[in-house]
Design a protein around this motif. Structure first.
Motif, mmCIF file in Angstrom:
data_model
loop_
_atom_site.group_PDB
_atom_site.id
_atom_site.type_symbol
_atom_site.label_atom_id
_atom_site.label_comp_id
_atom_site.label_asym_id
_atom_site.label_seq_id
_atom_site.Cartn_x
_atom_site.Cartn_y
_atom_site.Cartn_z
ATOM 1 N N ASP A 1 6.291 34.694 79.257
ATOM 2 C CA ASP A 1 5.526 34.634 80.497
ATOM 3 C C ASP A 1 5.016 36.034 80.827
ATOM 4 O OD1 ASP A 1 5.996 31.890 81.051
ATOM 5 O OD2 ASP A 1 7.974 32.382 81.846
ATOM 6 N N MET A 2 3.722 36.138 81.093
ATOM 7 C CA MET A 2 3.120 37.416 81.490
ATOM 8 C C MET A 2 3.078 37.470 83.015
ATOM 9 S SD MET A 2 1.219 40.294 80.770
ATOM 10 C CE MET A 2 0.803 40.068 79.082
ATOM 11 N N PHE A 3 3.562 38.565 83.560
ATOM 12 C CA PHE A 3 3.553 38.759 85.012
ATOM 13 C C PHE A 3 2.656 39.923 85.383
ATOM 14 C CE2 PHE A 3 7.288 36.233 84.486
ATOM 15 C CZ PHE A 3 7.328 35.453 85.635
ATOM 16 N N TYR A 4 2.064 39.815 86.576
ATOM 17 C CA TYR A 4 1.230 40.884 87.125
ATOM 18 C C TYR A 4 1.760 41.257 88.500
ATOM 19 C CZ TYR A 4 -2.620 43.482 89.135
ATOM 20 O OH TYR A 4 -3.368 44.465 89.744
ATOM 21 N N SER A 5 1.958 42.541 88.712
ATOM 22 C CA SER A 5 2.365 43.059 90.013
ATOM 23 C C SER A 5 1.144 43.642 90.709
ATOM 24 C CB SER A 5 3.424 44.156 89.848
ATOM 25 O OG SER A 5 3.607 44.826 91.083
ATOM 26 N N GLY A 6 0.692 42.986 91.769
ATOM 27 C CA GLY A 6 -0.439 43.500 92.533
ATOM 28 C C GLY A 6 -0.111 44.790 93.251
ATOM 29 N N SER A 7 1.150 44.965 93.667
ATOM 30 C CA SER A 7 1.526 46.185 94.388
ATOM 31 C C SER A 7 1.601 47.398 93.470
ATOM 32 C CB SER A 7 2.860 45.989 95.113
ATOM 33 O OG SER A 7 3.888 45.702 94.190
ATOM 34 N N CYS A 8 1.919 47.197 92.208
ATOM 35 C CA CYS A 8 2.027 48.315 91.259
ATOM 36 C C CYS A 8 0.866 48.363 90.273
ATOM 37 C CB CYS A 8 3.336 48.218 90.481
ATOM 38 S SG CYS A 8 4.814 48.310 91.499
ATOM 39 N N GLY A 9 0.131 47.258 90.128
ATOM 40 C CA GLY A 9 -0.960 47.197 89.157
ATOM 41 C C GLY A 9 -0.452 47.163 87.729
ATOM 42 N N THR A 10 0.697 46.506 87.507
ATOM 43 C CA THR A 10 1.324 46.509 86.183
ATOM 44 C C THR A 10 1.505 45.104 85.636
ATOM 45 O OG1 THR A 10 3.520 46.505 87.200
ATOM 46 C CG2 THR A 10 2.585 48.653 86.606
ATOM 47 N N ASN A 11 1.715 45.029 84.313
ATOM 48 C CA ASN A 11 2.007 43.782 83.619
ATOM 49 C C ASN A 11 3.219 43.984 82.719
ATOM 50 O OD1 ASN A 11 -1.168 43.714 83.925
ATOM 51 N ND2 ASN A 11 -0.491 41.605 83.660
ATOM 52 N N TRP A 12 3.939 42.881 82.467
ATOM 53 C CA TRP A 12 5.024 42.855 81.502
ATOM 54 C C TRP A 12 5.220 41.403 81.074
ATOM 55 C CZ3 TRP A 12 5.573 43.325 86.686
ATOM 56 C CH2 TRP A 12 6.369 42.391 87.347
#
Length: 156
Positions: free
Chosen positions: A69-80
């Motif tokens: 599963d790919m996640f996106y953090s809008g607060s940090c602008g990151t993916n993992w």
């Protein structure tokens, strides 16, 4: 001859010292913390940095009896990416135009995750992975497990 400050001078000096301490405390509060912005998040733990809080699932890739599963953090602008599936050895890493590949994360678990990469907005993120056979070496993740793993990659 010793000079003693008057009450008025002492009060003024005390007030200046208090003001200086307040400014120093304020500056400490404004000091940037490690991993606070942009590319400083590259190759960091999304849970230790709290980037996982409020993150959105943006893509699922099924393979090896489980899924990434790919996640996106809008607060940090990151993916993992996160693995959920059989208790096997997995290797995973991500990259974007804002940084080189994160280090390989090797885990033997039913749930694990990669380090994160800065990839704001609609930036493309590349994923590489390997999933070892559950039968290899009784499930150990030693160096040879890589040779008996399915390898792949995809972009999101």
């Amino acid at each position: 001859m010793t000079i003693h400050p008057t009450k008025r001078q002492r009060r003024r000096l005390t007030g200046l010292a208090t003001a200086a301490a307040a400014v120093a405390i304020g500056l400490v509060g404004l000091a940037p913390t490690a991993g606070a912005t942009g590319t400083s998040y590259n190759n960091t733990d999304p849970y230790a940095t709290h980037c996982n809080t409020g993150a959105s699932l943006i893509h699922t890739y099924y393979t090896g009896g489980g899924r990434f599963d790919m996640f996106y953090s809008g607060s940090c602008g990151t993916n993992w990416v996160q693995w959920t599936g059989p208790n096997v050895c997995t290797w995973k890493r991500v990259q974007s135009a804002y940084g080189s590949w994160t280090r390989w994360e090797k885990d033997k678990a039913t749930w694990s995750y990669s380090m994160q990469i800065y990839a704001p907005g609609t930036t493309t993120v590349d994923v590489e992975y390997a999933i070892a056979s559950a039968s290899y070496g009784g499930g150990t993740c030693d160096g040879g497990a890589w040779d008996y793993a399915s390898h792949g990659g995809y972009s999101v």
